[in-house]
Design an enzyme around this catalytic site. Structure first.
Site, PDB file in Angstrom:
ATOM      1  N   SER A   1       0.865  -1.185   0.000  1.00 42.85           N
ATOM      2  CA  SER A   1       0.000   0.000   0.000  1.00 42.85           C
ATOM      3  C   SER A   1       0.903   1.236   0.000  1.00 42.85           C
ATOM      4  O   SER A   1       2.106   1.114  -0.225  1.00 42.85           O
ATOM      5  CB  SER A   1      -1.000  -0.084   1.139  1.00 42.85           C
TER       6      SER A   1
ATOM      7  N   GLU B   1       1.194  10.668 -10.955  1.00 43.52           N
ATOM      8  CA  GLU B   1      -0.008  10.086 -11.586  1.00 43.52           C
ATOM      9  C   GLU B   1      -1.210  10.360 -10.688  1.00 43.52           C
ATOM     10  O   GLU B   1      -1.049  10.491  -9.484  1.00 43.52           O
ATOM     11  CB  GLU B   1       0.108   8.543 -11.657  1.00 43.52           C
TER      12      GLU B   1
ATOM     13  N   LYS C   1      -4.316   9.349  -8.383  1.00 39.42           N
ATOM     14  CA  LYS C   1      -4.598   8.163  -7.581  1.00 39.42           C
ATOM     15  C   LYS C   1      -6.056   7.781  -7.828  1.00 39.42           C
ATOM     16  O   LYS C   1      -6.958   8.565  -7.586  1.00 39.42           O
ATOM     17  CB  LYS C   1      -4.377   8.476  -6.102  1.00 39.42           C
TER      18      LYS C   1
ATOM     19  N   ASP D   1      -9.525   5.806  -7.226  1.00 42.02           N
ATOM     20  CA  ASP D   1     -10.186   5.311  -6.035  1.00 42.02           C
ATOM     21  C   ASP D   1     -11.038   4.111  -6.412  1.00 42.02           C
ATOM     22  O   ASP D   1     -12.197   4.243  -6.776  1.00 42.02           O
ATOM     23  CB  ASP D   1     -11.059   6.437  -5.447  1.00 42.02           C
TER      24      ASP D   1
ATOM     25  N   TYR E   1      -0.815   0.844 -13.328  1.00 39.10           N
ATOM     26  CA  TYR E   1       0.220   1.754 -12.833  1.00 39.10           C
ATOM     27  C   TYR E   1       1.426   1.056 -12.236  1.00 39.10           C
ATOM     28  O   TYR E   1       2.318   1.702 -11.724  1.00 39.10           O
ATOM     29  CB  TYR E   1      -0.369   2.695 -11.775  1.00 39.10           C
TER      30      TYR E   1
ATOM     31  N   LYS F   1      -2.670  13.177  -0.567  1.00 39.64           N
ATOM     32  CA  LYS F   1      -4.132  13.157  -0.493  1.00 39.64           C
ATOM     33  C   LYS F   1      -4.691  14.568  -0.627  1.00 39.64           C
ATOM     34  O   LYS F   1      -4.293  15.458   0.129  1.00 39.64           O
ATOM     35  CB  LYS F   1      -4.592  12.557   0.856  1.00 39.64           C
TER      36      LYS F   1
ATOM     37  N   CYS G   1     -46.660   5.267   6.733  1.00 36.43           N
ATOM     38  CA  CYS G   1     -46.062   5.979   5.604  1.00 36.43           C
ATOM     39  C   CYS G   1     -46.281   7.489   5.770  1.00 36.43           C
ATOM     40  O   CYS G   1     -47.411   7.927   6.017  1.00 36.43           O
ATOM     41  CB  CYS G   1     -46.696   5.494   4.306  1.00 36.43           C
TER      42      CYS G   1
ATOM     43  N   CYS H   1     -49.013   8.485   2.862  1.00 38.08           N
ATOM     44  CA  CYS H   1     -50.399   7.995   2.792  1.00 38.08           C
ATOM     45  C   CYS H   1     -50.890   7.363   4.092  1.00 38.08           C
ATOM     46  O   CYS H   1     -52.055   7.000   4.205  1.00 38.08           O
ATOM     47  CB  CYS H   1     -50.544   6.996   1.646  1.00 38.08           C
TER      48      CYS H   1
ATOM     49  N   CYS I   1     -43.554   1.239   2.307  1.00 44.60           N
ATOM     50  CA  CYS I   1     -44.967   1.534   2.540  1.00 44.60           C
ATOM     51  C   CYS I   1     -45.744   0.532   1.700  1.00 44.60           C
ATOM     52  O   CYS I   1     -45.449   0.332   0.518  1.00 44.60           O
ATOM     53  CB  CYS I   1     -45.245   2.958   2.056  1.00 44.60           C
TER      54      CYS I   1
ATOM     55  N   CYS J   1     -50.745   4.692  -2.493  1.00 45.52           N
ATOM     56  CA  CYS J   1     -49.950   5.767  -1.882  1.00 45.52           C
ATOM     57  C   CYS J   1     -49.620   6.816  -2.957  1.00 45.52           C
ATOM     58  O   CYS J   1     -48.990   6.491  -3.971  1.00 45.52           O
ATOM     59  CB  CYS J   1     -48.667   5.170  -1.305  1.00 45.52           C
TER      60      CYS J   1
HETATM   61  S1  IVH Z   1       1.102   2.470  -6.819  1.00 44.52           S
HETATM   62  C1  IVH Z   1       3.650   0.268  -4.007  1.00 44.52           C
HETATM   63  N1  IVH Z   1      -0.330   4.124  -8.267  1.00 44.52           N
HETATM   64  O1  IVH Z   1      -3.875   3.152  -3.956  1.00 44.52           O
HETATM   65  C2  IVH Z   1       2.820   1.030  -4.939  1.00 44.52           C
HETATM   66  N2  IVH Z   1      -1.421   2.928  -6.513  1.00 44.52           N
HETATM   67  O2  IVH Z   1      -3.488   3.599  -1.105  1.00 44.52           O
HETATM   68  C3  IVH Z   1       1.453   0.574  -4.906  1.00 44.52           C
HETATM   69  N3  IVH Z   1      -3.807   3.353  -6.330  1.00 44.52           N
HETATM   70  O3  IVH Z   1      -3.017  -0.150  -3.150  1.00 44.52           O
HETATM   71  C4  IVH Z   1       0.507   1.216  -5.730  1.00 44.52           C
HETATM   72  N4  IVH Z   1      -3.966   4.768  -8.003  1.00 44.52           N
HETATM   73  O4  IVH Z   1      -4.741   0.260  -5.033  1.00 44.52           O
HETATM   74  C5  IVH Z   1      -0.318   3.249  -7.234  1.00 44.52           C
HETATM   75  N5  IVH Z   1      -1.497   5.581  -9.644  1.00 44.52           N
HETATM   76  C6  IVH Z   1      -1.496   4.716  -8.634  1.00 44.52           C
HETATM   77  C7  IVH Z   1      -2.662   4.390  -7.909  1.00 44.52           C
HETATM   78  C8  IVH Z   1      -2.577   3.493  -6.838  1.00 44.52           C
HETATM   79  C9  IVH Z   1      -4.627   4.129  -7.052  1.00 44.52           C
HETATM   80  C10 IVH Z   1      -4.251   2.537  -5.157  1.00 44.52           C
HETATM   81  C11 IVH Z   1      -3.657   1.151  -5.080  1.00 44.52           C
HETATM   82  C12 IVH Z   1      -2.923   1.092  -3.772  1.00 44.52           C
HETATM   83  C13 IVH Z   1      -3.642   2.148  -3.003  1.00 44.52           C
HETATM   84  C14 IVH Z   1      -2.788   2.658  -1.858  1.00 44.52           C
END
Ligand code: IVH
Length: 674
Positions: free
Chosen positions: A85, A117, A119, A121, A230, A317, A411, A414, A429, A434
């Site tokens: 992570s 890059e 991130k 979600d 990525y 973040k 409800c 109604c 309901c 209604c």
């Molecule tokens: S690199 C060791 N690049 O974010 C590097 N992760 O909070 C591991 N994620 O587990 C990941 N966009 O699921 C990387 N451009 C990006 C990403 C990315 C989303 C996610 C990924 C990771 C999590 C960590």
């Protein structure tokens, strides 16, 4: 029976697979198709015909993306390299600290080269390719062991079945990326779920994760998921020097990739991060940050990792768009299917440039979990373009005068009884008349994806209902221009327009009409499946759940709901009246007689040994029920039927994990599927 295959057929099949995969890439990865959908379908069905006839099926054939039977559970997969992570940075100061640490560890004064890059979600996925072919797809799990979601991932068209477009194909490569759902798709899915009386997903990430982790891959196939690659895990037979070079290789190899930039020095990195933050409201997907990585793989190796995160990367973040406000009131709104949804009314607050004055609280379970009460001061978040939601209650601000909002016994619209069905999150309901439900039903009937009656939005439905002109969608087809002319917002032209729009809606497709009816659990997708399998509306009258369950994509809940609907006298009367009022349905989705559902559809069988009946008779029986029989086992074989004195096929089936059954079990299977 299998026709004899020639070199020319093989060549034609191979070319079709190659061309179709290229067109898939143009459409799903580059978003720039070069042929029409119809032309794609024509090529696809031509390939399918050849495969059915000659059983020459390439592993990267687009036909192999769909049609796997549902699983009982996911198998576990150990990652060769752990899926790590990321450490977080919340301020630019944190980014500077990250840079200093790296320079210290590398004993370097020089500016470091990084990549930046967005991130994503979503849900992290590992795709393992062996000799260029997609071999396995797994979730991250605990980082060391995930779940095998190969069948599901194969249904996502932007995931290449085969590495293409590059010279050297690595012997083995683990490609990592994020599966995610666009914000618009997430909102559409949630609306559809609410329409069907199902609980919505809290955010696009949960929606993506819930779509990938499905035992039935046809559900994953019905959700529009995207991929951004990525990173990498284990690799064999190829070498990369930098993250940027690797991402460019992925791009050439036809993988979807993030926008990536190379930046020397942390100043430039901060600039690039800011640029992503500024642009993020325009992104189709949700992003909560930017990922900064040391570009050079050699340096990455030197830096190594901590317990769970690498030292060479950090996730910056973005501050979420949040605001603090007070809940003035909580009320319940009643939807088309009677589901009561609690929503909060706030003291208006500006969040990320938008004034927010109300938000759904989803359901009572969610409200209890967060302990939300009337009068509470709460943190409200708008992530990306997603509808705002309450994150948490600031308990310190409580005065003791807050009041919970219990599930109403009656409800709110109604006064009918409110019930919760077993195993459901929602309270409903049960009032048939209604007003809220009736109006929502009419509004749904007229809406864009349904009968598409322009001019019948929520306001006009409310007006026509309050004046007693429509009590049911059927009443629309009895409306006269004179009725409308008496209403406040209607003049000559607008009245005529609405009458014309209603008239036009009488000619529509069966799929749209079924969706319009608002049958519980039946959204657009299920309506399409019904239309594919039933030629006309009348074929659904008095249907039994078992007949619907023969459609692979249909589960128990839908089957019973559809059957209940088409066995109800009142409903059938309404449908017949609609027809007498001029409703004309066409069904372009119907897949034709020969494609009508048969008990063994999409299955393939191989026979070995001597059976109690002559082999050709057994083969004829299997084929008459929709399956095909072949002479050799592959991983695509659904069942091996074993008689006495089996040949080597038995061992091969065992090694490939193909299900092995006796002749009696085959007869049972047929009975069970009928
Ligand atoms: S690199 C060791 N690049 O974010 C590097 N992760 O909070 C591991 N994620 O587990 C990941 N966009 O699921 C990387 N451009 C990006 C990403 C990315 C989303 C996610 C990924 C990771 C999590 C960590």
């Amino acid at each position: 029976m299998q026709d004899k295959i020639t070199e020319q057929i093989k060549h034609e099949t191979e070319k079709l697979v190659k061309d179709l995969n290229y067109h898939c890439y143009r459409y799903y990865v580059l978003d720039s198709p070069v042929i029409s959908d119809e032309e794609y379908d024509r090529l696809y069905f031509h390939l399918k015909d050849l495969e059915d006839k000659y059983h020459y099926i390439l592993p990267d054939s687009p036909t192999q993306r769909v049609g796997a039977p549902p699983l009982d559970k996911f198998e576990k997969v150990k990652h060769t390299e752990p899926m790590l992570s990321l450490d977080n940075a919340f301020t630019y100061n944190d980014l500077e600290e990250f840079d200093k640490r790296i320079k210290r560890l590398l004993k370097s004064d020089e500016d470091i080269e990084y990549t930046v890059e967005p991130k994503y979600d979503g849900l992290a996925i590992e795709l393992t390719y062996r000799d260029g072919l997609l071999f396995k797809a797994s979730t991250r799990g605990d980082g060391y062991e995930g779940e095998d979601v190969t069948r599901n991932i194969k249904t996502i068209r932007s995931v290449p079945m085969k590495i293409g477009g590059v010279g050297i194909i690595p012997e083995e490569i683990d490609i990592r990326g994020e599966m995610y759902m666009d914000i618009s798709e997430f909102e559409k899915l949630n609306k559809d779920r609410e329409n069907k009386g199902e609980p919505p997903f809290a955010n696009p990430r949960n929606a993506a994760a819930g779509s990938v982790r499905q035992l039935d891959s046809s559900i994953t196939a019905s959700r529009k998921l995207h991929l951004a690659c990525y990173g990498m895990g284990a690799i064999k037979g190829i070498n990369f020097h930098t993250q940027y070079e690797f991402i460019q290789w992925l791009k050439k190899a036809r993988f979807p990739i993030p926008d990536i930039t190379e930046e020397r020095g942390i100043e430039k990195v901060m600039h690039a991060v800011k640029e992503i933050e500024d642009k993020r409201v325009g992104f189709k997907f949700e992003t909560d940050g930017a990922v900064v990585k040391v570009n050079d793989f050699g340096l990455q190796k030197q830096l190594g990792m901590k317990t769970r995160e690498p030292r060479w990367a950090v996730a910056y973040k973005f501050a979420a768009h949040q605001g603090i406000t007070k809940i003035k009131d909580i009320q319940g709104s009643v939807g088309r299917t009677g589901v009561i949804t609690p929503f909060a009314i706030f003291e208006p607050v500006r969040i990320g440039g938008v004034t927010v004055s109300r938000s759904t609280l989803h359901n009572w379970d969610e409200m209890e979990r967060k302990d939300i009460q009337i009068g509470d001061t709460v943190v409200v978040e708008r992530a990306g373009d997603v509808i705002p939601h309450v994150i948490s209650v600031i308990k310190e601000k409580r005065t003791g005068r807050e009041k919970p909002f219990p599930v109403p016994e009656k409800c709110p619209v109604c006064g009918s009884t409110v019930l919760r069905e077993e195993g459901e999150v929602a309270f409903r309901c049960i009032g048939l008349n209604c007003p809220a439900q009736v109006q929502e039903k009419i509004f749904h009937f007229a809406s864009r994806g349904a009968m598409d009656i322009e001019g019948l939005g929520e306001k006009n439905v409310e007006l026509l209902y309050s004046k007693g002109l429509i009590n049911h969608f059927i009443d629309m087809y009895r409306l006269k221009k004179e009725d409308l002319l008496q209403l406040p917002r209607f003049a000559e032209k607008s009245s005529q327009n609405l009458i014309d729009a209603i008239e036009k809606s009488k000619h529509t497709t069966l799929a749209r009409f079924l969706y319009s009816l608002g049958i519980l659990h039946v959204g657009e997708y299920a309506s399409k499946q019904l239309a594919k399998n039933f030629e006309n509306l009348e074929n659904l009258y008095h249907i039994k759940p078992g007949q619907i369950l023969k459609i692979k994509q249909m589960g128990d809940k839908i089957a019973h709901s559809v059957s209940d609907f088409f066995n109800d006298r009142e409903n059938l009367h309404i449908l017949k009246t609609l027809k007498s009022l001029g409703l004309k349905l066409t069904n372009p989705d119907f897949e034709g007689e020969e494609k009508q559902i048969k008990p063994l559809d999409n299955l393939s069988f191989v026979i070995t040994g001597t059976l109690p009946k002559p082999r050709n008779e057994v083969e004829d029986l299997i084929e008459s029920l929709g399956a095909h029989t072949t002479s050799s086992i592959s991983k695509n074989t659904s069942y091996l039927v074993v008689g006495t004195d089996p040949g080597s096929k038995l061992r091969k089936a065992e090694s490939l994990g193909v299900k092995i059954i006796s002749y009696t079990e085959l007869l049972h299977l047929i009975e069970q599927k009928k």
